[in-house]
Design an enzyme around this catalytic site. Structure first.
Site, PDB file in Angstrom:
ATOM      1  CB  CYS A 128      -4.956   6.643  10.716  1.00 42.71           C
ATOM      2  SG  CYS A 128      -5.456   5.215   9.813  1.00 42.71           S
ATOM      3  CE  LYS A 157      -1.920   1.648   4.009  1.00 37.53           C
ATOM      4  NZ  LYS A 157      -1.569   3.061   4.189  1.00 37.53           N
ATOM      5  CG  ASN A 158       2.309   2.694   3.591  1.00 39.11           C
ATOM      6  OD1 ASN A 158       1.130   2.958   3.356  1.00 39.11           O
ATOM      7  ND2 ASN A 158       2.784   2.535   4.816  1.00 39.11           N
ATOM      8  NE  ARG A 214      -7.697   4.486   5.036  1.00 43.12           N
ATOM      9  CZ  ARG A 214      -7.254   5.566   5.666  1.00 43.12           C
ATOM     10  NH1 ARG A 214      -7.910   6.031   6.705  1.00 43.12           N
ATOM     11  NH2 ARG A 214      -6.169   6.195   5.251  1.00 43.12           N
ATOM     12  NE  ARG A 222      -0.013  10.160  10.291  1.00 46.00           N
ATOM     13  CZ  ARG A 222      -0.458   9.138   9.562  1.00 46.00           C
ATOM     14  NH1 ARG A 222      -1.662   8.691   9.705  1.00 46.00           N
ATOM     15  NH2 ARG A 222       0.326   8.573   8.679  1.00 46.00           N
ATOM     16  CG  ASP A 225       2.575   1.336   9.612  1.00 42.93           C
ATOM     17  OD1 ASP A 225       2.114   2.194  10.373  1.00 42.93           O
ATOM     18  OD2 ASP A 225       2.805   1.550   8.399  1.00 42.93           O
TER      19      ASP A 225
HETATM   20  C1  UD1 Z   1       4.001   6.817   6.573  1.00 39.63           C
HETATM   21  C2  UD1 Z   1       3.154   5.591   6.340  1.00 39.63           C
HETATM   22  C3  UD1 Z   1       2.602   5.073   7.657  1.00 39.63           C
HETATM   23  C4  UD1 Z   1       3.730   4.846   8.662  1.00 39.63           C
HETATM   24  C5  UD1 Z   1       4.620   6.075   8.771  1.00 39.63           C
HETATM   25  C6  UD1 Z   1       5.857   5.843   9.615  1.00 39.63           C
HETATM   26  C7  UD1 Z   1       2.252   5.948   4.123  1.00 39.63           C
HETATM   27  C8  UD1 Z   1       1.075   6.231   3.276  1.00 39.63           C
HETATM   28  N1  UD1 Z   1       2.069   5.930   5.460  1.00 39.63           N
HETATM   29  O1  UD1 Z   1       3.157   7.816   7.123  1.00 39.63           O
HETATM   30  O2  UD1 Z   1       1.913   3.853   7.403  1.00 39.63           O
HETATM   31  O3  UD1 Z   1       3.179   4.565   9.923  1.00 39.63           O
HETATM   32  O4  UD1 Z   1       5.060   6.478   7.462  1.00 39.63           O
HETATM   33  O5  UD1 Z   1       6.579   4.762   9.146  1.00 39.63           O
HETATM   34  O6  UD1 Z   1       3.340   5.696   3.629  1.00 39.63           O
HETATM   35  N2  UD1 Z   1       5.903  14.565  11.066  1.00 39.63           N
HETATM   36  C9  UD1 Z   1       6.039  15.882  11.391  1.00 39.63           C
HETATM   37  N3  UD1 Z   1       5.992  16.818  10.391  1.00 39.63           N
HETATM   38  C10 UD1 Z   1       5.805  16.476   9.083  1.00 39.63           C
HETATM   39  C11 UD1 Z   1       5.679  15.103   8.751  1.00 39.63           C
HETATM   40  C12 UD1 Z   1       5.733  14.165   9.776  1.00 39.63           C
HETATM   41  O7  UD1 Z   1       6.195  16.239  12.554  1.00 39.63           O
HETATM   42  O8  UD1 Z   1       5.767  17.359   8.214  1.00 39.63           O
HETATM   43  C13 UD1 Z   1       5.929  13.539  12.152  1.00 39.63           C
HETATM   44  C14 UD1 Z   1       4.610  12.787  12.277  1.00 39.63           C
HETATM   45  O9  UD1 Z   1       3.672  13.512  13.035  1.00 39.63           O
HETATM   46  C15 UD1 Z   1       5.047  11.507  12.937  1.00 39.63           C
HETATM   47  C16 UD1 Z   1       6.441  11.283  12.347  1.00 39.63           C
HETATM   48  O10 UD1 Z   1       6.855  12.532  11.824  1.00 39.63           O
HETATM   49  O11 UD1 Z   1       5.153  11.684  14.320  1.00 39.63           O
HETATM   50  C17 UD1 Z   1       6.474  10.227  11.254  1.00 39.63           C
HETATM   51  O12 UD1 Z   1       5.610  10.593  10.202  1.00 39.63           O
HETATM   52  P1  UD1 Z   1       5.891  10.225   8.682  1.00 39.63           P
HETATM   53  O13 UD1 Z   1       7.145   9.451   8.557  1.00 39.63           O
HETATM   54  O14 UD1 Z   1       5.750  11.474   7.871  1.00 39.63           O
HETATM   55  O15 UD1 Z   1       4.660   9.270   8.381  1.00 39.63           O
HETATM   56  P2  UD1 Z   1       3.645   9.333   7.188  1.00 39.63           P
HETATM   57  O16 UD1 Z   1       4.356   9.644   5.910  1.00 39.63           O
HETATM   58  O17 UD1 Z   1       2.469  10.133   7.568  1.00 39.63           O
END
Ligand code: UD1
Length: 410
Positions: A113, A20-21, A391, A118, A299
């Protein structure tokens, strides 16, 4: 609703779907070109359908043929529809490609989610470093300007921010260097797709460079196997007992999980594209702390907690990636688990026999944990809210049935 009659050991082989990711950013990468892009091994998941709905709303056409997706045509709309973006956080990845392709983009702040705050600050700061003017008004992010390659330092190796910047950089003028990028295998998968579309990418120590091109071409790409789905079925075997072989995977993507399972006393065998897990007796509790790849994946934290309900001793699970990702804990307690929660740490005391109950799926991976618990529990469990589970998991009922589970949908 999914109903499970628990306590039946699992035996057999389960084939893992495309990730998915990796599929989601691949669909959004097609916004960068007018040429057809084929994406093979794409999973039939609600989130992938949401990404296709988004691509279509922006002007692309998208068609399935078995597990092969073809997206073609040019993007013509600069604003992403709010309902789609709120439904799935990964939709926010439309911002970079729209901006790079059309010089302007409007994308609502994402939903997704409920697993923590986030924010998207890293995405926005990165795009600004590439020369975009970024503002937020009434919940809509507006970005405009011509993009130029730059050095972008990420305070945290965010998966989404790394992908956002890669997508924007692929059509920027010059080379973009992302310092402290995410190193998840899904990032490598996106590198492979962007390279086959004509943008070269290069890794060096703690940085990832993307050489932008004036235009990108069509490509044919095969999505990597879903390491989280693979890990979930391995943990099903570890929790419920029996002999489960998880196939069509890349075991090297699962090292952190496999090391922990082995420490817990599970018997593991592996080949080039499979892992087999056998549970005999009672494994011992092993602590985990989630971390960016190659650390233990956040995850798999919820399924790991489900597994710990069956192990001997006290297992400490620290969630370091998302600040509030324990929605499965109250539901697992309803099934008989003994779990203490303290800020970002869950302490599981085991083994506790689980009992079937009526439970509600709070998010994708918490849903997987509840499904695993249901398979191990005595009696019947009714899982409500399975749209969330869908999902992230392709045909979970069929797959578990091939392992012998007593599971059906009502
Ligand atoms: C992706 C995955 C999700 C997985 C996560 C971490 C997809 C579609 N989803 O989510 O399944 O759990 O990686 O492996 O690929 N953060 C900030 N600022 C930002 C962006 C992120 O503070 O601009 C923080 C988030 O709040 C979180 C951490 O960084 O605490 C990790 O987030 P991130 O790696 O961005 O996860 P996602 O890309 O949302």
């Amino acid at each position: 609703m999914i109903r499970v009659q628990g306590g039946v050991r699992l035996d057999g082989t389960v084939p893992v779907s495309g990730a998915k990711n990796a599929a989601l950013p691949a669909v959004l990468a097609t916004l960068l070109t007018d040429q057809p892009v084929q994406i093979a091994n794409a999973p039939h998941l609600a989130d992938v359908e949401t990404a296709l709905e988004l691509a279509r709303a922006l002007g692309k056409s998208a068609n399935w043929e078995g597990d092969r997706l073809t997206l073609s045509g040019a993007v013509s709309v600069t604003r992403a529809p709010e309902d789609v973006v709120r439904r799935m956080r990964a939709s926010f990845l439309a911002l970079g490609p729209l901006l790079a392709r059309l010089g302007q983009a409007e994308v609502p702040l994402p939903g997704g989610c409920a697993i923590g705050a986030r924010p998207v600050d890293l995405h926005l700061r990165g795009l600004a470093a590439l020369g975009a003017e970024v503002s937020i008004e009434h919940g809509i992010v507006r970005a405009q300007g011509a993009l130029k390659g730059a050095v972008v330092h990420l305070d945290y190796p965010s998966v989404g921010a790394t992908e956002q910047l890669m997508l924007a950089a692929a059509l920027a003028k010059g080379v973009t260097v992302i310092v402290n990028p995410a190193r998840e295998p899904e990032i490598e998968d996106l590198c492979a797709l962007l390279s086959s579309m004509g943008a070269s990418t290069h890794w060096e120590a703690d940085r990832l460079s993307v050489a932008g091109q004036p235009a990108l071409g069509g490509a044919s790409h095969r999505v990597m196997p879903d390491r989280i789905e693979a890990g979930t079925y391995l943990l099903a075997g570890a929790l419920v007992g029996g002999e489960v072989r998880v196939a069509n995977i890349r075991p090297q993507h699962l090292e952190a999980l496999l090391a922990k399972l082995s420490q817990a006393g599970l018997d593991l065998a592996r080949g080039d594209d499979w892992v087999r897990i056998t549970r005999e007796g009672t494994p011992c509790a092993i602590d985990v702390e989630t971390a960016p790849y190659p650390g233990f994946p956040t995850d798999l934290q919820a399924p790991w907690i489900a597994f710990l309900t069956s192990t001997e001793g006290r297992g400490v699970v620290r969630e370091s990636v998302f600040e509030s990702r324990f929605a499965h804990v109250p539901e697992l307690r309803r099934m008989g688990a003994s779990i203490d929660l303290e800020a970002r740490t869950a302490i599981v005391l085991g083994p506790t026999p689980l009992q079937g109950a009526a439970v509600k799926v709070p998010d994708i991976r918490a849903g997987a944990a509840l499904l695993l618990a249901a398979l191990a529990a005595s009696g019947e469990t009714a899982l409500d809210g399975i749209a969330l589970l869908r999902r992230g998991y392709e045909r979970p009922v069929d797959k578990l049935r091939t392992l012998g589970a007593s599971i059906w949908e009502t």
